[in-house]
Every structure is written in C-alpha cells, then in structure tokens.
Write an enzyme that holds these catalytic residues in place. Structure first.
Site, mmCIF file in Angstrom:
data_model
loop_
_atom_site.group_PDB
_atom_site.id
_atom_site.type_symbol
_atom_site.label_atom_id
_atom_site.label_comp_id
_atom_site.label_asym_id
_atom_site.label_seq_id
_atom_site.Cartn_x
_atom_site.Cartn_y
_atom_site.Cartn_z
ATOM 1 N N ASN A 8 83.566 144.411 15.092
ATOM 2 C CA ASN A 8 83.832 143.844 16.671
ATOM 3 C C ASN A 8 84.628 142.383 16.439
ATOM 4 O OD1 ASN A 8 83.804 142.668 19.073
ATOM 5 N ND2 ASN A 8 81.449 142.532 19.228
ATOM 6 N N TRP A 9 85.800 142.392 16.650
ATOM 7 C CA TRP A 9 86.472 141.075 16.337
ATOM 8 C C TRP A 9 86.205 140.038 17.390
ATOM 9 C CZ3 TRP A 9 92.342 142.044 14.296
ATOM 10 C CH2 TRP A 9 91.965 142.809 12.979
ATOM 11 N N LYS A 10 85.665 140.415 18.614
ATOM 12 C CA LYS A 10 85.274 139.588 19.738
ATOM 13 C C LYS A 10 86.529 138.710 20.125
ATOM 14 C CE LYS A 10 80.626 139.399 18.186
ATOM 15 N NZ LYS A 10 79.146 138.649 17.848
ATOM 16 N N HIS A 90 77.256 144.886 25.159
ATOM 17 C CA HIS A 90 77.216 143.804 24.234
ATOM 18 C C HIS A 90 76.622 142.833 24.589
ATOM 19 C CE1 HIS A 90 77.802 140.685 21.138
ATOM 20 N NE2 HIS A 90 78.133 141.761 20.161
ATOM 21 N N GLU A 92 76.429 139.758 24.232
ATOM 22 C CA GLU A 92 77.266 138.523 24.785
ATOM 23 C C GLU A 92 77.671 138.975 26.282
ATOM 24 O OE1 GLU A 92 79.864 138.251 21.567
ATOM 25 O OE2 GLU A 92 78.187 137.771 20.231
ATOM 26 N N GLU A 160 71.154 145.878 17.981
ATOM 27 C CA GLU A 160 71.511 144.513 17.929
ATOM 28 C C GLU A 160 70.540 143.486 18.552
ATOM 29 O OE1 GLU A 160 76.065 144.380 16.975
ATOM 30 O OE2 GLU A 160 75.750 143.966 19.039
ATOM 31 N N GLY A 166 75.304 136.760 14.943
ATOM 32 C CA GLY A 166 75.953 135.505 14.492
ATOM 33 C C GLY A 166 75.346 134.331 13.900
ATOM 34 N N SER A 205 74.521 140.184 12.027
ATOM 35 C CA SER A 205 74.805 139.343 10.725
ATOM 36 C C SER A 205 74.780 140.326 9.471
ATOM 37 C CB SER A 205 73.289 138.191 10.513
ATOM 38 O OG SER A 205 73.612 137.291 11.500
ATOM 39 N N GLY A 226 80.114 141.646 13.272
ATOM 40 C CA GLY A 226 80.884 140.868 14.113
ATOM 41 C C GLY A 226 81.968 140.184 13.026
ATOM 42 N N GLY A 227 81.205 138.908 12.713
ATOM 43 C CA GLY A 227 82.059 137.783 11.991
ATOM 44 C C GLY A 227 82.468 138.437 10.547
HETATM 45 P P1 PGA Z 1 77.752 139.326 13.547
HETATM 46 O O1 PGA Z 1 77.825 139.936 15.137
HETATM 47 O O2 PGA Z 1 77.860 140.434 12.768
HETATM 48 O O3 PGA Z 1 78.483 138.127 13.647
HETATM 49 O O4 PGA Z 1 76.112 138.833 13.822
HETATM 50 C C1 PGA Z 1 77.344 141.263 15.357
HETATM 51 C C2 PGA Z 1 77.901 141.769 16.778
HETATM 52 O O5 PGA Z 1 78.087 140.995 17.576
HETATM 53 O O6 PGA Z 1 78.221 142.876 16.830
#
Ligand code: PGA
Length: 245
Positions: A8-10, A90, A92, A160, A166, A205, A226-227
């Site tokens: 997920n590149w956000k 998600h 967020e 998650e 993150g 993470s 994500g990251g």
């Molecule tokens: P992260 O994000 O790997 O940067 O913790 C995971 C996600 O939000 O899917």
C-alpha cells in the site's frame, strides 16, 4: 491457496516510482505468491500498463457506481483502469474520514459488483488492546464490515493493529496468532467453508527483518505492507520470505 504480498503506497509516488514495479517484476517473474501493489489512484493506469505479473489495486472506492460525488472514485472506474483489487476500510480512512463498518461493507459490495477483490482492513487501537477488547473489536468489525456475499475469491481480510501501522511496533507472534485464529474461526462460522480459504493478511510495520517470523504464524497468508513496499529493495525481501514460508 496462493499467498499474497500486498503493498500500500498510500499518498506516495509519482510516475518516476514505477521503476520500482519494473525492478519487482524482474526479480519475481515466476513467483509462487501473488504480488499486489496499491499505488495512489493517479498511478493505477500507468502502473497496470507497466507490469504483467504484478496485480494493481486501489486504496479506496466509493460505495456508489457513479454520481454527484466530487473528488470520489467508484469501483467500476477503478476496474476500468485494469486494477483487480481495492483496499477498503484502512484504519487511516476509518480514523481520518470516519468510515464506519456499514460504509466499509457497502464499499466492499460495490467492489464485488465491479469484479474487484476487496482487501477489507480491521484492527484494534492501543487503547482497545490495553482494555482487553481486541477480539471484541475484531469480531464487531468482521460482522459489520464483511458482506454476507464475501468469499475466498472476492475477499481478503487484513488484520492491522492501528498501533502497529507506521510505528515500527509489531505485535508478538502470539498476539498475531491469536488474532488470526480468531478471524479464521469467526469467518468459518459466518461464511462457512469459504472462510477456510479466505486469505488473512497481517499488516503493520512488516519489514524484511521481521517477515520470516510473521509468516511462520498459523493462518497468516500474507502481508499488507506500507512503508516497506515503496521500493523493490525493501519489498523484495518480504516477498522472498513469503515464498519461503
Ligand atoms: P506500515 O503500514 O507497513 O507502514 O506500518 C501498513 C499499512 O498501513 O497497511
């Protein structure tokens, strides 16, 4: 079932970053796992044109197929660009856009109607975990967010923990095992035998350095990253760990 390494590149990435897709594709041409990248919507079309073997997904969709919803993107529009998946609910979005389980459920149905696979995200906050409410929260989110028509072909569930996204914090393997076993058992009750084959991803993470331990946990069928999905150098070792799990 084929495992799934999802990125997920956000709100990261421009056209130049599609180089990372080329690098991933070269490295994992004949992978034994499914690879998915969900770039920002601006890149879906170009990303899909840039790769044959990596699936492309969106990070959100609207519950309606079309209409007067300025700035929104519908599931049929996402499918039209060649995407195969869409992340729904998600944390967020649940936090920043106040998305409810009912809205997540409606969006997942819209995804199915458009022929997309929904990656439905659930997870507890740190306060909820500290209060001993984790499984209650997961049960409520599964009941509210996952449509009755969900099956192993059209749905992936991502666990998650909000506090792990993150932050560099990762639950213990026991905590991941407990959550994933609970999800599997709950889905078997709510959705019958197809719940056995619904892919359950862990997210929060995930890195090359912890991926082996996470993928060794029962009922973990992949990761939502994500990251560490933004570059082939970081995502590659996670895919390799999943292939070897
Ligand atoms: P992260 O994000 O790997 O940067 O913790 C995971 C996600 O939000 O899917």
């Amino acid at each position: 079932m084929r495992k799934l390494a999802a990125g997920n590149w956000k709100m990261n990435g421009t056209l130049a970053d599609l180089d990372q897709l080329h690098l991933l594709e070269q490295a994992f041409k004949d992978s034994s796992v499914d690879i998915l990248i969900c770039p920002p919507a601006t890149l879906i079309h170009a990303a899909n044109s840039a790769t044959q073997t990596i699936s492309i997904g969106a990070q959100n969709c609207h519950a309606q197929a079309k209409g007067a919803n300025t700035g929104e993107i519908s599931a049929p529009q996402i499918a039209d660009l060649g995407a195969r998946y869409v992340i729904i609910g998600h944390s967020e979005r649940r936090q920043d856009q106040n998305e409810t389980d009912a809205e997540v459920n409606a969006k997942a149905k819209a995804a199915y109607d458009a022929g997309l696979i929904a990656v439905i995200c659930i997870g507890e906050t740190l306060d909820q975990r500290d209060a001993g409410e984790t499984l209650d929260v997961l049960g409520r989110q599964l009941a509210g967010s996952v449509p009755a028509t969900a099956n192993s072909e059209n749905t992936v569930i991502a666990y998650e923990p909000v506090w792990a996204i993150g932050t560099g914090l990762v639950p213990t393997t026991e905590q991941i095992a407990q959550a994933h076993e609970f999800m599997r058992t709950t889905l078997l009750v709510s959705h019958g035998s197809t719940g056995q084959d619904m892919r359950l991803l862990y997210g929060g993470s995930v890195k090359g350095s912890n991926a082996n331990d996470i993928f060794a946990v029962a009922n973990v069928d992949g990761a939502l990253v994500g990251g560490a999905s933004l570059t082939a150098a970081d995502f590659g070792p996670i895919i390799t760990a999943l292939e070897q799990a």
